[in-house]
Design a protein around this motif. Structure first.
Motif, PDB file in Angstrom:
ATOM      1  N   GLN A   1       0.829  -1.206   0.000  1.00 30.44           N
ATOM      2  CA  GLN A   1       0.000   0.000   0.000  1.00 30.44           C
ATOM      3  C   GLN A   1       0.862   1.254   0.000  1.00 30.44           C
ATOM      4  OE1 GLN A   1      -2.434   0.506   3.507  1.00 30.44           O
ATOM      5  NE2 GLN A   1      -3.932   1.745   2.416  1.00 30.44           N
ATOM      6  N   LEU A   2       1.921   1.273   0.820  1.00 29.80           N
ATOM      7  CA  LEU A   2       2.812   2.424   0.871  1.00 29.80           C
ATOM      8  C   LEU A   2       3.469   2.673  -0.479  1.00 29.80           C
ATOM      9  CD1 LEU A   2       4.697   1.973   4.289  1.00 29.80           C
ATOM     10  CD2 LEU A   2       3.062   3.777   3.689  1.00 29.80           C
ATOM     11  N   LEU A   3       3.946   1.605  -1.109  1.00 33.12           N
ATOM     12  CA  LEU A   3       4.651   1.759  -2.374  1.00 33.12           C
ATOM     13  C   LEU A   3       3.700   2.134  -3.507  1.00 33.12           C
ATOM     14  CD1 LEU A   3       7.261  -1.149  -2.191  1.00 33.12           C
ATOM     15  CD2 LEU A   3       7.647   1.303  -1.887  1.00 33.12           C
ATOM     16  N   VAL A   4       2.531   1.526  -3.533  1.00 35.40           N
ATOM     17  CA  VAL A   4       1.553   1.873  -4.568  1.00 35.40           C
ATOM     18  C   VAL A   4       1.182   3.350  -4.459  1.00 35.40           C
ATOM     19  CG1 VAL A   4      -0.850   1.535  -5.276  1.00 35.40           C
ATOM     20  CG2 VAL A   4       0.641  -0.446  -4.899  1.00 35.40           C
ATOM     21  N   PHE A   5       1.001   3.824  -3.232  1.00 38.04           N
ATOM     22  CA  PHE A   5       0.677   5.239  -3.024  1.00 38.04           C
ATOM     23  C   PHE A   5       1.832   6.132  -3.491  1.00 38.04           C
ATOM     24  CE2 PHE A   5       0.727   9.072  -0.337  1.00 38.04           C
ATOM     25  CZ  PHE A   5      -0.513   9.611  -0.681  1.00 38.04           C
ATOM     26  N   ALA A   6       3.069   5.759  -3.137  1.00 39.39           N
ATOM     27  CA  ALA A   6       4.237   6.571  -3.505  1.00 39.39           C
ATOM     28  C   ALA A   6       4.431   6.602  -5.017  1.00 39.39           C
ATOM     29  CB  ALA A   6       5.490   6.022  -2.816  1.00 39.39           C
ATOM     30  N   PHE A   7       4.269   5.451  -5.665  1.00 43.36           N
ATOM     31  CA  PHE A   7       4.403   5.428  -7.126  1.00 43.36           C
ATOM     32  C   PHE A   7       3.272   6.228  -7.783  1.00 43.36           C
ATOM     33  CE2 PHE A   7       7.125   1.566  -6.614  1.00 43.36           C
ATOM     34  CZ  PHE A   7       8.206   2.039  -7.339  1.00 43.36           C
ATOM     35  N   GLY A   8       2.080   6.124  -7.223  1.00 40.55           N
ATOM     36  CA  GLY A   8       0.958   6.880  -7.766  1.00 40.55           C
ATOM     37  C   GLY A   8       1.209   8.378  -7.714  1.00 40.55           C
ATOM     38  N   LYS A   9       1.782   8.864  -6.592  1.00 45.51           N
ATOM     39  CA  LYS A   9       2.104  10.278  -6.468  1.00 45.51           C
ATOM     40  C   LYS A   9       3.141  10.700  -7.500  1.00 45.51           C
ATOM     41  CE  LYS A   9       2.611  12.530  -2.753  1.00 45.51           C
ATOM     42  NZ  LYS A   9       3.092  13.020  -1.431  1.00 45.51           N
ATOM     43  N   ALA A  10       4.000   9.761  -7.907  1.00 43.45           N
ATOM     44  CA  ALA A  10       5.033  10.045  -8.903  1.00 43.45           C
ATOM     45  C   ALA A  10       4.518   9.872 -10.331  1.00 43.45           C
ATOM     46  CB  ALA A  10       6.243   9.146  -8.677  1.00 43.45           C
ATOM     47  N   GLY A  11       3.233   9.540 -10.471  1.00 39.80           N
ATOM     48  CA  GLY A  11       2.654   9.383 -11.805  1.00 39.80           C
ATOM     49  C   GLY A  11       2.974   8.066 -12.475  1.00 39.80           C
ATOM     50  N   ILE A  12       3.300   7.057 -11.682  1.00 41.54           N
ATOM     51  CA  ILE A  12       3.664   5.740 -12.220  1.00 41.54           C
ATOM     52  C   ILE A  12       2.573   4.739 -11.877  1.00 41.54           C
ATOM     53  CG2 ILE A  12       5.354   3.864 -12.125  1.00 41.54           C
ATOM     54  CD1 ILE A  12       7.460   5.978 -11.400  1.00 41.54           C
ATOM     55  N   ASP A  13       2.073   4.016 -12.876  1.00 33.82           N
ATOM     56  CA  ASP A  13       1.048   3.000 -12.657  1.00 33.82           C
ATOM     57  C   ASP A  13       1.637   1.793 -11.933  1.00 33.82           C
ATOM     58  OD1 ASP A  13      -0.750   4.613 -13.981  1.00 33.82           O
ATOM     59  OD2 ASP A  13      -0.553   3.567 -15.904  1.00 33.82           O
ATOM     60  N   THR A  14       0.805   1.081 -11.217  1.00 32.54           N
ATOM     61  CA  THR A  14       1.277  -0.091 -10.487  1.00 32.54           C
ATOM     62  C   THR A  14       0.324  -1.266 -10.641  1.00 32.54           C
ATOM     63  OG1 THR A  14       0.196   0.732  -8.475  1.00 32.54           O
ATOM     64  CG2 THR A  14       2.563   1.169  -8.702  1.00 32.54           C
ATOM     65  N   ALA A  15       0.894  -2.453 -10.434  1.00 29.87           N
ATOM     66  CA  ALA A  15       0.127  -3.678 -10.230  1.00 29.87           C
ATOM     67  C   ALA A  15       0.702  -4.311  -8.971  1.00 29.87           C
ATOM     68  CB  ALA A  15       0.253  -4.609 -11.432  1.00 29.87           C
ATOM     69  N   GLU A  16      -0.051  -5.208  -8.343  1.00 27.75           N
ATOM     70  CA  GLU A  16       0.381  -5.789  -7.075  1.00 27.75           C
ATOM     71  C   GLU A  16       0.343  -7.311  -7.112  1.00 27.75           C
ATOM     72  OE1 GLU A  16      -1.312  -4.153  -3.407  1.00 27.75           O
ATOM     73  OE2 GLU A  16      -2.376  -2.689  -4.657  1.00 27.75           O
ATOM     74  N   ALA A  17       1.212  -7.906  -6.284  1.00 21.99           N
ATOM     75  CA  ALA A  17       1.165  -9.353  -6.058  1.00 21.99           C
ATOM     76  C   ALA A  17       1.636  -9.607  -4.632  1.00 21.99           C
ATOM     77  CB  ALA A  17       2.047 -10.095  -7.053  1.00 21.99           C
ATOM     78  N   GLY A  18       0.968 -10.531  -3.949  1.00 25.60           N
ATOM     79  CA  GLY A  18       1.276 -10.809  -2.552  1.00 25.60           C
ATOM     80  C   GLY A  18       2.203 -11.984  -2.333  1.00 25.60           C
ATOM     81  N   ASP A  19       2.561 -12.700  -3.388  1.00 27.60           N
ATOM     82  CA  ASP A  19       3.520 -13.800  -3.264  1.00 27.60           C
ATOM     83  C   ASP A  19       4.166 -14.045  -4.613  1.00 27.60           C
ATOM     84  OD1 ASP A  19       1.993 -15.877  -4.797  1.00 27.60           O
ATOM     85  OD2 ASP A  19       0.592 -15.682  -3.119  1.00 27.60           O
ATOM     86  N   GLY A  20       5.172 -14.937  -4.615  1.00 28.85           N
ATOM     87  CA  GLY A  20       5.946 -15.163  -5.825  1.00 28.85           C
ATOM     88  C   GLY A  20       5.148 -15.750  -6.967  1.00 28.85           C
TER      89      GLY A  20
END
Length: 235
Positions: free
Chosen positions: A16-35
């Protein structure tokens, strides 16, 4: 085009912290909780960069990196919860481009990610020459391709940038600090061992193709490009 970063960590708070930080920088994100979820997501929608935690259940980040590297040159930024050199060096030698040790500042992760993305951006200024040659080595700086004779050598973004730096100034000896500055700009805290690991990777990949004189070591000073003719030299 917008760039997409795949954030892989089993801790939802960190994601959540990283997605928020990347979003503020204008970078899209996707997430995964395990390998396993990370590999599935990367296959379904290839990202421009993977931010990858080392210590995860089911499949750790090192194994994810191995599997990604088997079929992709996507840049990888490791997150390590332990400040142990062996983890970092192993990650780099498996093909990671950079690492950040936990606890970290989300702004630092974004800054390092942006530095990698700038190097791999199709529109980024690479060199005044689209093709660099030295000995039997050819670098296509527009296409991010390295060839020894007619054999293309698969390199990570960091490995390619290091090699391009050496080729563009053939004959010059670069200290490790100077190479770090070329990769990330001044002010990034990276150990000399990280540069050494990237250099070992480059030497190994080209030696496997028959080039054993890619990079010379100047003891106590740094590295410079070798003759790139296939014969051992001064290392």
């Amino acid at each position: 085009m917008p760039r997409t970063v795949l954030v892989v960590d089993d801790d939802p708070h960190i994601r959540q912290l990283l997605v928020f930080a990347f979003g503020k920088a204008g970078i899209d994100t996707a997430e995964a909780g395990d390998g396993e979820a990370a590999l599935a997501q990367a296959s379904r929608q290839p990202p421009d960069l993977v931010v990858l935690d080392i210590n995860m259940p089911r499949m750790d980040g090192l194994e994810v990196c191995r599997r990604l590297r088997a079929g992709s040159d996507v840049p990888i930024l490791f997150l390590s919860s332990r400040d142990e050199e062996i983890d970092r060096i192993l990650g780099i030698e498996l093909g990671a481009d950079d690492y950040v040790v936990k606890p970290f500042s989300p702004r630092e992760v974004v800054a390092r990610a942006k530095a990698i993305l700038r190097r791999t951006s199709p529109g980024a200024p690479i060199s005044s020459e689209a093709t660099l040659r030295h000995g039997d080595l050819t670098l296509d700086t527009d296409g991010w391709r390295a060839c020894w004779h007619d054999t293309e050598i698969s390199l990570t973004a960091t490995e390619f940038t290091l090699l391009r730096t050496l080729v563009a100034a053939a004959g010059r000896i670069f200290s490790r600090d100077q190479l770090i500055d070329h990769l990330h700009g001044p002010g990034f805290a990276i150990t000399d061992r990280t540069i050494d690991s990237h250099i070992r990777n480059l030497r190994r990949k080209f030696a496997d193709a028959g080039c054993s004189d890619l990079i010379e070591t100047r003891t106590g000073i740094g590295y410079r490009l070798g003759a790139c003719r296939g014969n051992p030299a001064g290392a």
